[in-house]
Design a protein around this motif. Structure first.
Motif, PDB file in Angstrom:
ATOM      1  N   UNK A 100      -5.851 -17.678 -42.046  1.00  0.00           N
ATOM      2  CA  UNK A 100      -4.559 -16.997 -42.145  1.00  0.00           C
ATOM      3  C   UNK A 100      -3.843 -17.110 -40.808  1.00  0.00           C
ATOM      4  N   UNK A 101      -2.539 -16.907 -40.859  1.00  0.00           N
ATOM      5  CA  UNK A 101      -1.733 -17.012 -39.650  1.00  0.00           C
ATOM      6  C   UNK A 101      -0.264 -17.048 -39.995  1.00  0.00           C
ATOM      7  N   UNK A 102       0.535 -17.610 -39.104  1.00  0.00           N
ATOM      8  CA  UNK A 102       1.981 -17.665 -39.354  1.00  0.00           C
ATOM      9  C   UNK A 102       2.626 -18.812 -38.593  1.00  0.00           C
ATOM     10  N   UNK A 103       3.724 -19.292 -39.169  1.00  0.00           N
ATOM     11  CA  UNK A 103       4.613 -20.241 -38.508  1.00  0.00           C
ATOM     12  C   UNK A 103       5.893 -19.495 -38.130  1.00  0.00           C
ATOM     13  N   UNK A 104       6.438 -19.808 -36.979  1.00  0.00           N
ATOM     14  CA  UNK A 104       7.781 -19.300 -36.659  1.00  0.00           C
ATOM     15  C   UNK A 104       8.793 -20.389 -36.971  1.00  0.00           C
ATOM     16  N   UNK A 105      10.043 -20.004 -37.099  1.00  0.00           N
ATOM     17  CA  UNK A 105      11.090 -20.973 -37.441  1.00  0.00           C
ATOM     18  C   UNK A 105      11.144 -22.087 -36.397  1.00  0.00           C
ATOM     19  N   UNK A 106      10.997 -23.345 -36.832  1.00  0.00           N
ATOM     20  CA  UNK A 106      10.993 -24.449 -35.875  1.00  0.00           C
ATOM     21  C   UNK A 106      12.326 -24.589 -35.152  1.00  0.00           C
ATOM     22  N   UNK A 107      12.245 -24.885 -33.880  1.00  0.00           N
ATOM     23  CA  UNK A 107      13.429 -25.154 -33.068  1.00  0.00           C
ATOM     24  C   UNK A 107      13.266 -26.545 -32.454  1.00  0.00           C
ATOM     25  N   UNK A 108      14.002 -27.516 -33.021  1.00  0.00           N
ATOM     26  CA  UNK A 108      13.856 -28.907 -32.590  1.00  0.00           C
ATOM     27  C   UNK A 108      15.028 -29.391 -31.750  1.00  0.00           C
ATOM     28  N   UNK A 109      15.886 -28.472 -31.335  1.00  0.00           N
ATOM     29  CA  UNK A 109      17.061 -28.893 -30.568  1.00  0.00           C
ATOM     30  C   UNK A 109      16.673 -29.531 -29.240  1.00  0.00           C
ATOM     31  N   UNK A 110      15.556 -29.044 -28.653  1.00  0.00           N
ATOM     32  CA  UNK A 110      15.116 -29.625 -27.387  1.00  0.00           C
ATOM     33  C   UNK A 110      14.638 -31.070 -27.562  1.00  0.00           C
ATOM     34  N   UNK A 111      14.318 -31.442 -28.801  1.00  0.00           N
ATOM     35  CA  UNK A 111      13.920 -32.819 -29.081  1.00  0.00           C
ATOM     36  C   UNK A 111      15.088 -33.638 -29.634  1.00  0.00           C
ATOM     37  N   UNK A 112      16.295 -33.091 -29.537  1.00  0.00           N
ATOM     38  CA  UNK A 112      17.495 -33.819 -29.931  1.00  0.00           C
ATOM     39  C   UNK A 112      17.780 -33.806 -31.418  1.00  0.00           C
ATOM     40  N   UNK A 113      17.224 -32.856 -32.146  1.00  0.00           N
ATOM     41  CA  UNK A 113      17.434 -32.781 -33.601  1.00  0.00           C
ATOM     42  C   UNK A 113      18.250 -31.533 -33.908  1.00  0.00           C
ATOM     43  N   UNK A 114      19.396 -31.731 -34.515  1.00  0.00           N
ATOM     44  CA  UNK A 114      20.269 -30.611 -34.850  1.00  0.00           C
ATOM     45  C   UNK A 114      19.744 -29.865 -36.074  1.00  0.00           C
ATOM     46  N   UNK A 115      20.038 -28.584 -36.123  1.00  0.00           N
ATOM     47  CA  UNK A 115      19.558 -27.749 -37.211  1.00  0.00           C
ATOM     48  C   UNK A 115      20.102 -28.217 -38.558  1.00  0.00           C
ATOM     49  N   UNK A 116      21.344 -28.714 -38.581  1.00  0.00           N
ATOM     50  CA  UNK A 116      21.929 -29.142 -39.852  1.00  0.00           C
ATOM     51  C   UNK A 116      21.325 -30.446 -40.370  1.00  0.00           C
ATOM     52  N   UNK A 117      20.582 -31.167 -39.514  1.00  0.00           N
ATOM     53  CA  UNK A 117      19.940 -32.412 -39.953  1.00  0.00           C
ATOM     54  C   UNK A 117      18.551 -32.184 -40.544  1.00  0.00           C
ATOM     55  N   UNK A 118      18.066 -30.971 -40.471  1.00  0.00           N
ATOM     56  CA  UNK A 118      16.742 -30.673 -41.023  1.00  0.00           C
ATOM     57  C   UNK A 118      16.871 -30.423 -42.533  1.00  0.00           C
ATOM     58  N   UNK A 119      15.980 -31.040 -43.315  1.00  0.00           N
ATOM     59  CA  UNK A 119      16.005 -30.887 -44.774  1.00  0.00           C
ATOM     60  C   UNK A 119      15.042 -29.751 -45.126  1.00  0.00           C
ATOM     61  N   UNK A 120      15.540 -28.520 -45.110  1.00  0.00           N
ATOM     62  CA  UNK A 120      14.688 -27.346 -45.234  1.00  0.00           C
ATOM     63  C   UNK A 120      14.012 -27.224 -46.588  1.00  0.00           C
ATOM     64  N   UNK A 121      14.652 -27.718 -47.639  1.00  0.00           N
ATOM     65  CA  UNK A 121      14.071 -27.525 -48.970  1.00  0.00           C
ATOM     66  C   UNK A 121      12.965 -28.536 -49.296  1.00  0.00           C
ATOM     67  N   UNK A 122      12.628 -29.394 -48.343  1.00  0.00           N
ATOM     68  CA  UNK A 122      11.537 -30.356 -48.572  1.00  0.00           C
ATOM     69  C   UNK A 122      10.381 -30.137 -47.595  1.00  0.00           C
ATOM     70  N   UNK A 123      10.273 -28.923 -47.074  1.00  0.00           N
ATOM     71  CA  UNK A 123       9.146 -28.569 -46.211  1.00  0.00           C
ATOM     72  C   UNK A 123       7.825 -28.681 -46.974  1.00  0.00           C
ATOM     73  N   UNK A 124       6.811 -29.195 -46.318  1.00  0.00           N
ATOM     74  CA  UNK A 124       5.473 -29.252 -46.899  1.00  0.00           C
ATOM     75  C   UNK A 124       4.437 -28.824 -45.850  1.00  0.00           C
TER      76      UNK A 124
END
Length: 458
Positions: free
Chosen positions: A140-164
């Motif tokens: 058991x555990x938890x994930x926090x909301x990923x923040x990829x802006x420091x890696x040059x990926x904008x939040x609007x480019x993430x396809x949230x509904x295809x998380x696996x």
């Protein structure tokens, strides 16, 4: 001619009987000759040991191999854009075309806790057996909301509904339950991702992948809690990779001889090892290991950071027999030395053939030891082989020496010698110390007994 040769032959035979030097050379030569059957016996022990290992590997392969769990890992798709320019000869201008590609980021959990309970047992095939276990692992555990802006990926480019979610393991065949992961009170089943490079445990692991986490919305939630259970049939060891920013592992088992392996050791304050099993706890934080919580495109091989418990089999019968055979030269040499000293001090003649028979009886100890230990434990095999050989040599010495005190002394000497070797075999940390002290005492006794022998009587 006959009259000339007979005196020379008689003189040579008399020299062999009466010369201490001749007897020493003869005894030394026989010891060297007896190293040949000893080497064959050592090869036999090695062959039987390899056969045992083959059978153990076959049992483990069918039951389940080592258990390594690497996960869960959040698989997050995102869009990247590639611009290409082509020159148009007609219009003399450049045309710009933008292509969209989907790549993946891999996010490790913020917290990862695991409870492991391993129930061990033995499986037998013929004369051989292997230690295996069935383990229940809960995570058991938890994930926090990923923040990829420091890696040059904008939040609007993430396809949230295809998380696996991915889980990697070294023992896919050993899993004994249907695999689901619960994320924020929603269950998602796992399917296998085929990886054609799964034969090398050190580099490749089998993958389980969940379906899309349709009910998880990181736009409205900053955290995703998860839990899942795995039941394995396995062998050899249980390990996990500490991919949580904080990773804890609590392990219990009925195995009495654990060996804690990997990059991290359990807490000494809570570790317990008894004859009925063990209990151990680990805690690893992110600054203890040299890897990040986020990766783009590829998941790194982090097997070198794994930790856990090896279900160690203590020195088995073949290892003990092999260690015992290494002292064969010492046993034969010291036994011949006892007979040599008795022969020298009592003036009783012992024929080279009789020395050879005694030496062969001593080598038979090891074949008896190996064959009996395959059907019983090492102690019983050692007792049966030792008593048989000591009794045989004592009776044979009685017929040679024509008295009772010398055979009794030889029997007691062999009993003390075999007892001494058994003690050394059982020891690990103090084997060299005890062996050295024992040999020193034996040397001192020989020096004391032989001090009055006239060595110049050649």
């Amino acid at each position: 001619m006959e009259n000339t040769n007979k005196p020379q032959q008689n003189k040579f035979g008399q020299w062999l009987k009466t010369s201490i030097t001749a007897r020493m050379l003869m005894v030394g030569f026989l010891v060297i000759i007896l190293l040949i059957p000893l080497s064959y016996i050592s090869n036999l022990i090695t062959e039987r040991s390899l056969r045992q290992q083959d059978v153990v590997n076959e049992i483990n392969d069918k039951w389940g191999n080592n258990v390594l769990v690497y996960g869960p890992i959040l698989k997050l798709p995102y869009k990247t854009y590639l611009e290409t320019k082509t020159y148009n000869e007609t219009t003399k201008t450049y045309l710009t075309e933008t292509k969209t590609q989907v790549k993946y980021a891999y996010i490790f959990p913020e917290n990862l806790s695991s409870e492991v309970d391993a129930n061990s047992k033995t499986l037998k095939r013929g004369n051989f057996e292997s230690a295996v276990f069935t383990t229940n692992m809960s995570f058991n555990g938890d994930f926090i909301k990923p923040n990829l802006e420091r890696k040059g990926i904008k939040d609007e480019d993430i396809i949230w509904d295809r998380l696996k979610i991915l889980i990697k393991t070294s023992n896919l065949k050993g899993i004994k339950n249907e695999m689901f992961i619960n994320v924020n009170d929603s269950n998602y089943p796992f399917e296998t991702n085929f990886n054609e490079n799964t034969n090398d445990y050190s580099n490749y692991l089998d993958e389980l992948e969940s379906g899309p986490l349709e009910d998880l919305d990181f736009k409205t939630s900053e955290k995703a809690n998860f839990n899942f259970n795995i039941t394995f049939n396995g062998s050899k060891d249980i390990q996990i990779i500490p991919i949580g920013k904080t990773t804890t592992l609590n392990m219990t088992s009925n195995w009495a001889d654990p060996s804690f392996i990997g990059n991290f050791l359990p807490n000494d304050e809570t570790k317990e090892i008894t004859k009925n099993g063990f209990k151990a706890d680990w805690k690893v934080i992110h600054i203890n290991r040299a890897f990040s919580q986020q990766y783009l495109e590829n998941i790194p091989n982090l097997n070198e950071f794994a930790f856990g418990t090896k279900f160690m089999v203590m020195v088995d019968e073949y290892q003990k027999s092999e260690r015992s055979a290494k002292y064969g030269f010492l046993v034969i040499g010291l036994t011949f030395l006892v007979f040599f000293l008795i022969q020298t001090m009592s003036k009783i003649n012992i024929h080279p053939f009789q020395y050879l028979m005694i030496g062969l009886a001593l080598t038979m100890f090891y074949t008896l030891l190996v064959s009996i230990s395959e059907h019983s434990n090492f102690l019983k095999a050692y007792l049966v082989a030792g008593i048989s050989v000591i009794f045989l040599i004592t009776l044979y010495a009685k017929s040679i020496l024509k008295t009772i005190k010398f055979p009794v002394f030889i029997g007691l000497s062999l009993t003390a010698l075999y007892t001494f070797i058994y003690v050394i075999i059982q020891l690990e940390n103090y084997a060299l110390l005890v062996g050295s002290i024992g040999l020193f005492i034996i040397l001192a006794i020989v020096m004391f007994v032989s001090r009055k022998i006239d060595w110049n009587n050649d």
